[in-house]
Design a protein around this motif. Structure first.
Motif, mmCIF file in Angstrom:
data_model
loop_
_atom_site.group_PDB
_atom_site.id
_atom_site.type_symbol
_atom_site.label_atom_id
_atom_site.label_comp_id
_atom_site.label_asym_id
_atom_site.label_seq_id
_atom_site.Cartn_x
_atom_site.Cartn_y
_atom_site.Cartn_z
ATOM 1 N N VAL A 167 0.838 -1.189 0.000
ATOM 2 C CA VAL A 167 0.000 0.000 0.000
ATOM 3 C C VAL A 167 0.877 1.244 0.000
ATOM 4 N N PRO A 168 0.585 2.278 -0.807
ATOM 5 C CA PRO A 168 1.432 3.475 -0.842
ATOM 6 C C PRO A 168 1.600 4.073 0.544
ATOM 7 N N SER A 169 2.826 4.535 0.840
ATOM 8 C CA SER A 169 3.119 4.990 2.199
ATOM 9 C C SER A 169 3.263 6.491 2.318
ATOM 10 N N PHE A 170 3.569 7.194 1.258
ATOM 11 C CA PHE A 170 3.841 8.615 1.421
ATOM 12 C C PHE A 170 2.642 9.489 1.104
ATOM 13 N N SER A 171 1.478 8.876 1.013
ATOM 14 C CA SER A 171 0.283 9.684 0.883
ATOM 15 C C SER A 171 -0.600 9.532 2.102
ATOM 16 N N SER A 172 -0.926 8.290 2.443
ATOM 17 C CA SER A 172 -1.766 8.059 3.611
ATOM 18 C C SER A 172 -1.546 6.654 4.103
ATOM 19 N N ALA A 173 -1.432 6.478 5.413
ATOM 20 C CA ALA A 173 -1.223 5.162 5.995
ATOM 21 C C ALA A 173 -2.537 4.526 6.397
ATOM 22 N N THR A 174 -3.645 5.220 6.198
ATOM 23 C CA THR A 174 -4.944 4.703 6.587
ATOM 24 C C THR A 174 -5.936 4.983 5.476
ATOM 25 N N ASP A 175 -6.806 4.000 5.191
ATOM 26 C CA ASP A 175 -7.848 4.191 4.193
ATOM 27 C C ASP A 175 -8.795 5.301 4.626
ATOM 28 N N ASP A 176 -9.588 5.810 3.664
ATOM 29 C CA ASP A 176 -10.555 6.849 3.984
ATOM 30 C C ASP A 176 -11.600 6.361 4.967
ATOM 31 N N ARG A 187 -6.445 -9.320 5.301
ATOM 32 C CA ARG A 187 -7.226 -9.614 4.104
ATOM 33 C C ARG A 187 -6.380 -9.695 2.840
ATOM 34 N N VAL A 188 -5.059 -9.418 2.969
ATOM 35 C CA VAL A 188 -4.200 -9.335 1.793
ATOM 36 C C VAL A 188 -3.104 -10.372 1.860
ATOM 37 N N GLU A 189 -2.880 -11.088 0.775
ATOM 38 C CA GLU A 189 -1.787 -12.049 0.710
ATOM 39 C C GLU A 189 -0.464 -11.316 0.523
ATOM 40 N N PRO A 190 0.626 -11.775 1.167
ATOM 41 C CA PRO A 190 1.912 -11.106 1.019
ATOM 42 C C PRO A 190 2.458 -11.213 -0.401
ATOM 43 N N MET A 191 3.276 -10.244 -0.784
ATOM 44 C CA MET A 191 3.883 -10.223 -2.102
ATOM 45 C C MET A 191 5.043 -11.207 -2.152
ATOM 46 N N SER A 192 5.382 -11.675 -3.343
ATOM 47 C CA SER A 192 6.552 -12.535 -3.502
ATOM 48 C C SER A 192 7.813 -11.690 -3.402
ATOM 49 N N MET A 193 8.955 -12.374 -3.327
ATOM 50 C CA MET A 193 10.186 -11.646 -2.965
ATOM 51 C C MET A 193 10.619 -10.586 -3.972
ATOM 52 N N LEU A 194 10.679 -10.910 -5.261
ATOM 53 C CA LEU A 194 11.183 -9.955 -6.240
ATOM 54 C C LEU A 194 10.298 -8.719 -6.390
ATOM 55 N N PRO A 195 8.971 -8.876 -6.538
ATOM 56 C CA PRO A 195 8.141 -7.667 -6.570
ATOM 57 C C PRO A 195 8.244 -6.849 -5.282
ATOM 58 N N MET A 196 8.379 -7.545 -4.147
ATOM 59 C CA MET A 196 8.514 -6.838 -2.877
ATOM 60 C C MET A 196 9.793 -6.008 -2.856
ATOM 61 N N ALA A 197 10.915 -6.611 -3.298
ATOM 62 C CA ALA A 197 12.191 -5.893 -3.304
ATOM 63 C C ALA A 197 12.122 -4.669 -4.213
ATOM 64 N N ARG A 198 11.489 -4.824 -5.377
ATOM 65 C CA ARG A 198 11.369 -3.698 -6.301
ATOM 66 C C ARG A 198 10.509 -2.582 -5.701
ATOM 67 N N THR A 199 9.379 -2.962 -5.088
ATOM 68 C CA THR A 199 8.493 -1.967 -4.489
ATOM 69 C C THR A 199 9.185 -1.204 -3.375
ATOM 70 N N VAL A 200 9.862 -1.933 -2.487
ATOM 71 C CA VAL A 200 10.551 -1.300 -1.364
ATOM 72 C C VAL A 200 11.679 -0.400 -1.857
ATOM 73 N N GLY A 201 12.447 -0.879 -2.836
ATOM 74 C CA GLY A 201 13.541 -0.091 -3.366
ATOM 75 C C GLY A 201 13.086 1.214 -3.971
ATOM 76 N N LEU A 202 11.976 1.178 -4.725
ATOM 77 C CA LEU A 202 11.453 2.394 -5.343
ATOM 78 C C LEU A 202 10.965 3.398 -4.298
#
Length: 354
Positions: A167-176, A187-202
């Motif tokens: 979930v994007p972190s630099f806009s809002s940490a809580t849903d509306d 309610r959400v399944e965790p991401m696999s390793m490579l997509p997770m690494a790319r998301t965190v790095g970005l």
């Protein structure tokens, strides 16, 4: 012994924090100046502008070639012990909830390890031990800013990508609708390793706090190696923003408090836990780290007392931005700072007679 005048200097440094806190609290609770959405925007302003400039400003004024790496290593050992202890405790306490285990590991580390080195630490330790202690606490503050705070941000981002699903972190940490990260994580399944690494790095690549730490260290190395100073116009431009760091952080905390039903937003049990981690577990980990590195005498006493300094204000700011136990961190900062002076004086007195 510490003179009354030195104690007054410590109180003098701490009192303005509560002035900013009170203004933030009153702005929401009594005067209704800000909505919940506007309060969130102010916290984002602190995260993206005030804190990065504050971090950069004091990093560039610290000589990286004159650091006491033995003391810094002892502090690193203490923080690593806190990481391991927080992870083990969270796993045992929340064995059935992966989201809870990850979340409390991060919060437990923040409570036990991240302290207010500058606002409280500098005047207090200077009064206790003199100029050498002031220099050491500034060095620990720099390392905390360039190593441990970025690692904390990494942990926040990993938690979002792995548990919450990126979930994007630099806009809002809580849903509306007010749904928190921990609730969403179920309610959400965790991401696999490579997509997770790319998301965190970005996300880390566009985090201004990471830029502030890296650029601050780079400029400090250049400036102190070749004795180069910044032009006054650049220094002034940086400082006009960096001076807002502490005040706006406390103001944002006041805004958060004003939106809660109680000043002790997390409840008495979690508040007591936070105090125990800050003022007992932290110094015990520091004692172990100092013993491992062979620190003795006043340097050993310094290592223990600096670990018992009150909670770092920045730890609340990021907890609020990422929607993770901000109530616990705000209580730790507010009441930890209030009770810190007698606690630290007790540590000082006991260590002096040992």
């Amino acid at each position: 012994m510490i003179a009354l005048g030195d104690l007054y200097k410590v109180v003098e440094a701490m009192a303005p924090l509560y002035f900013a806190l009170g203004l933030g609290y009153g702005s929401v609770r009594w005067w209704r100046f800000f909505t919940a959405e506007q309060c969130g925007a102010i916290n984002t302003l602190v995260v993206c502008f005030s804190m990065p400039f504050f971090t950069f400003d004091f990093i560039v004024r610290t000589d990286p070639f004159a650091m006491n790496y033995r003391v810094i290593a002892a502090d690193a050992v203490a923080k690593l012990l806190a990481v391991l202890a927080a992870a083990a405790w969270a796993r045992c306490a929340k064995a059935k909830a992966k989201a809870g285990s990850c979340s409390w590991s991060i919060t437990g580390f923040s409570l036990a390890s991240l302290n207010n080195t500058l606002v409280v630490g500098v005047p207090l330790l200077d009064a206790m031990y003199g100029k050498w202690a002031q220099d050491l606490i500034v060095q620990i503050a720099v390392v905390q800013s360039i190593v441990w705070f970025p690692l904390l941000l990494l942990a926040f981002e990993l938690r979002k990508a792995w548990v919450v699903g990126g979930v994007p972190s630099f806009s809002s940490a809580t849903d509306d609708d007010g749904t928190s990260d921990d609730e969403r994580a179920r309610r959400v399944e965790p991401m696999s390793m490579l997509p997770m690494a790319r998301t965190v790095g970005l996300k880390l690549a566009r985090n201004p706090n990471v830029y502030a730490s890296v650029l601050g260290v780079a400029w400090a190395c250049v400036a102190y190696r070749w004795r180069i100073g910044m032009p006054a116009i650049v220094t002034g431009s940086l400082q006009v923003m960096s001076r807002t760091g502490t005040g706006m952080s406390m103001f944002s905390m006041g805004l958060f408090m004003g939106q809660q039903e109680s000043i002790v937003a997390c409840g008495a049990g979690l508040a007591a836990l936070g105090m125990a981690l800050r003022f007992v577990a932290g110094p015990l980990a520091a004692l172990a780290g100092a013993a491992a590195l062979g620190l003795r005498g006043d340097v050993l006493h310094f290592a223990i007392i600096q670990a018992a300094l009150p909670q770092a204000i920045a730890s609340f700011v990021w907890a609020k931005e990422y929607g993770l136990h901000a109530d616990v961190l705000s209580t730790a900062v507010i009441f930890g700072t209030l009770i810190s002076l007698p606690v630290l004086m007790a540590y000082y007195a006991v260590l002096e007679i040992m």
